[in-house]
Design a protein around this motif. Sequence first.
Motif, PDB file in Angstrom:
ATOM      1  N   ALA A 314       0.827  -1.208   0.000  1.00  0.00           N
ATOM      2  CA  ALA A 314       0.000   0.000   0.000  1.00  0.00           C
ATOM      3  C   ALA A 314       0.858   1.252   0.000  1.00  0.00           C
ATOM      4  O   ALA A 314       0.556   2.244  -0.678  1.00  0.00           O
ATOM      5  CB  ALA A 314      -0.932  -0.004   1.213  1.00  0.00           C
ATOM      6  N   ASP A 318       1.245   4.549  -2.638  1.00  0.00           N
ATOM      7  CA  ASP A 318       1.170   5.951  -2.205  1.00  0.00           C
ATOM      8  C   ASP A 318       2.406   6.734  -2.634  1.00  0.00           C
ATOM      9  O   ASP A 318       2.308   7.857  -3.130  1.00  0.00           O
ATOM     10  CB  ASP A 318       1.036   6.026  -0.674  1.00  0.00           C
ATOM     11  N   ARG A 344      -1.614   3.360  -9.985  1.00  0.00           N
ATOM     12  CA  ARG A 344      -3.017   3.024 -10.274  1.00  0.00           C
ATOM     13  C   ARG A 344      -3.236   1.512 -10.260  1.00  0.00           C
ATOM     14  O   ARG A 344      -4.214   1.017  -9.676  1.00  0.00           O
ATOM     15  CB  ARG A 344      -3.414   3.583 -11.648  1.00  0.00           C
ATOM     16  N   PHE A 347      -3.273   0.305  -6.683  1.00  0.00           N
ATOM     17  CA  PHE A 347      -4.521   0.654  -6.000  1.00  0.00           C
ATOM     18  C   PHE A 347      -5.664  -0.248  -6.480  1.00  0.00           C
ATOM     19  O   PHE A 347      -6.493  -0.693  -5.690  1.00  0.00           O
ATOM     20  CB  PHE A 347      -4.879   2.124  -6.249  1.00  0.00           C
ATOM     21  N   HIS A 350      -5.682  -3.645  -4.933  1.00  0.00           N
ATOM     22  CA  HIS A 350      -6.136  -3.669  -3.540  1.00  0.00           C
ATOM     23  C   HIS A 350      -7.568  -3.130  -3.410  1.00  0.00           C
ATOM     24  O   HIS A 350      -8.005  -2.817  -2.294  1.00  0.00           O
ATOM     25  CB  HIS A 350      -5.185  -2.851  -2.659  1.00  0.00           C
ATOM     26  N   ASP A 352      -8.837  -0.330  -3.962  1.00  0.00           N
ATOM     27  CA  ASP A 352      -8.923   1.024  -3.397  1.00  0.00           C
ATOM     28  C   ASP A 352      -9.438   1.946  -4.505  1.00  0.00           C
ATOM     29  O   ASP A 352      -8.667   2.624  -5.197  1.00  0.00           O
ATOM     30  CB  ASP A 352      -7.548   1.464  -2.901  1.00  0.00           C
ATOM     31  N   THR A 353     -10.767   1.945  -4.693  1.00  0.00           N
ATOM     32  CA  THR A 353     -11.376   2.639  -5.828  1.00  0.00           C
ATOM     33  C   THR A 353     -11.127   4.140  -5.793  1.00  0.00           C
ATOM     34  O   THR A 353     -10.819   4.760  -6.826  1.00  0.00           O
ATOM     35  CB  THR A 353     -12.891   2.372  -5.860  1.00  0.00           C
ATOM     36  N   GLU A 354     -11.257   4.752  -4.619  1.00  0.00           N
ATOM     37  CA  GLU A 354     -11.074   6.201  -4.523  1.00  0.00           C
ATOM     38  C   GLU A 354      -9.662   6.606  -4.963  1.00  0.00           C
ATOM     39  O   GLU A 354      -9.485   7.560  -5.734  1.00  0.00           O
ATOM     40  CB  GLU A 354     -11.333   6.672  -3.094  1.00  0.00           C
ATOM     41  N   SER A 355      -8.649   5.881  -4.480  1.00  0.00           N
ATOM     42  CA  SER A 355      -7.272   6.205  -4.855  1.00  0.00           C
ATOM     43  C   SER A 355      -7.029   5.943  -6.340  1.00  0.00           C
ATOM     44  O   SER A 355      -6.283   6.679  -6.991  1.00  0.00           O
ATOM     45  CB  SER A 355      -6.295   5.380  -4.020  1.00  0.00           C
ATOM     46  N   GLU A 356      -7.686   4.897  -6.880  1.00  0.00           N
ATOM     47  CA  GLU A 356      -7.528   4.610  -8.311  1.00  0.00           C
ATOM     48  C   GLU A 356      -8.107   5.750  -9.145  1.00  0.00           C
ATOM     49  O   GLU A 356      -7.517   6.154 -10.159  1.00  0.00           O
ATOM     50  CB  GLU A 356      -8.213   3.289  -8.673  1.00  0.00           C
ATOM     51  N   ALA A 390     -18.362   5.139  -6.432  1.00  0.00           N
ATOM     52  CA  ALA A 390     -17.864   5.882  -5.260  1.00  0.00           C
ATOM     53  C   ALA A 390     -18.795   7.029  -4.880  1.00  0.00           C
ATOM     54  O   ALA A 390     -18.863   7.433  -3.722  1.00  0.00           O
ATOM     55  CB  ALA A 390     -16.469   6.417  -5.547  1.00  0.00           C
TER      56      ALA A 390
END
Length: 635
Positions: A314, A318, A344, A347, A350, A352-356, A390
């Motif tokens: 993770a 970042d 991307r 993310f 994992h 992590d839709t918001e971060s993608e 999201a």
Amino acid sequence: MKSIEVFARNVKRQLGQKRMRIKDLAELVEVSDSYLSLVLSGARDNLNDMYKDRIAAALGTSVSQLYSESPPSLLSDPDHLLSLENGDGLWGRKCEMDTLEDWMACAGLPQERRVSVYRAFGRLKDEGAHLVASFLSDVVRGWSEEADPGSQYLALDGAESLPDSLKRALAAAVVLGEGCHTSEVAGILDVDEAEVVSSLGQMETWCQLNIDGEGLVVNFPSPSIRRSLYRRISADMRKEFHHKAALRLEQFGKTTWQEQGERATHLWHAGQMESALLTMEEAGDGAFREHFYRSALTLYGQALALARATKTAAVVADIGYKLSLTCGQLEQWDQAIEHAEQARLRFAAHADTESEIICLNLLASLYSRAYQLEDSLAALEKALVLNERARDEQLRCRLLHNQAVIQMLQGNWDAAQEQMYQALLSAERQVHEHLVADIMLSVGWLKLEQRDMDAALTRLHRALALARDAGNERLMGRCQYYLGHTWLAKGQTQKAIKAFKESKRLAQEVNDLRFALRSGVELAWLDEGTLPATIEDVRGAVRQLGEMRDYDGLIRALAVLSRLFLGSYNTQEGLAAIGRAVELAEHRGHWRGLVLAVQEYVDICTLRGDEERVTIFSRRLKQLLKDEGRVYPSM
């Protein structure tokens, strides 16, 4: 020979020198060995600049050296002594001393210094090629000085036979590094500073004490001598001193990003990887906030290496995102895109839709700056689809705004206007003034492109007022830039000059180099000044905008340069400048820039009386505009 062939040849030569396999290099660079093999065999010629930098770093050289067609000389590159292309390498053959003799003769080393160089060379060659190359570099730099580099290296072995108290003092200074103070050495040894001064004062062969404003400073004869001394410190002692140095920095509240970076390095070498990772990332964040982007790039790169070493997936994502932002600030678009895409994918893996989505938005921005508009739109479309799940209204607003700007760049006015107003209504519903100001600026720019000057002035003044209320000088500077163009289109030259001057001032204050250069180009065209000096200023801006790959600004600057050449009755240079703008816009698929450049080309050919070209390019201009009654802003 093609540049990629030169690059491949030099990489293979370096691999042979260092006894590395393509597979070993591929692991260091983080590409597949099959892909790297294709590049080095000449089957592929599209190696990313980021990987070129990594290859150079892994081989201990520079990208420019890997592209050099001239083999390194013995004098300029002592590492060439390692490069005899034979099975055993230079150090395994009887010719080694003869080669060294030739090198010293070529370098002009005085005869009386050569004996100690021979002896030091014989001692150091078993310690590795890198140290030998450093030693020979020191010989080149040091023979004109009073100290003899050969003698200094011969004395290194004596450090191991020092009494324990002296050995620890020297080891602590070596760990702390060049420029450390005796008080710091005393701190990690937990002894009196006077004792440290006395101990180090007895070891002038390896280090010297000098005075600065804060006390006594420890210096070493050369970086490679310090590196060699560091290798002679036991692993346990190195860890002990690095740990104490990190602890001391923490206890004394050293909180600048430079000090955090130093502490992270000590933690790393002390084996405290997780703490080192956290501290290194914080140091990178500090450097980024203070606009020291090159330092941030280095610190984030080290943090990424630590994250990979600790297998913290993770955090890897970042830091990859932060590296992308930093490369973007440095105008390194290819590297920025690569880091953003890797982040991307991590993310996404994992979930992590918001971060993608945030990564996709960044990718779209980077693609647009590199003028890969179709890729930019594709990234935004994917982000909008993901955002349906999201349901982040603010993020949807930003995505719509960015999509509208890309549509503008492609000349899709109706689509751009519809998406722009959707984004504006959404931002106003959220009472998000900064976002409203940003979108209002784009609406003003859109109205300027559509030649609705009164509407453009209204929107731009509204955006300027909102930016001023928010204290956003970067946005204020950009508002002034487009206001300058609006006043120029209305024939209000003095108001345009005032706006461009304010834009340049604000852009310089916030280090917005792109808009500072753009405004400077407009002022060069509008302000009265000496023509030759003005031409040189705009030529400088053309070069810088080209390096930054700001194609909008570059095409406009070339158009201004062409008009300045016409003013000096140099129509040939003027035609060459605008011809370059046309070629650039065609190559990049830059519709807006191509319209501007073709119109300018028509104007220059008209002044030259070249009726045939006027006819050809006028027809092309009409085809680009698709509407014979439509007028595009001219110079």
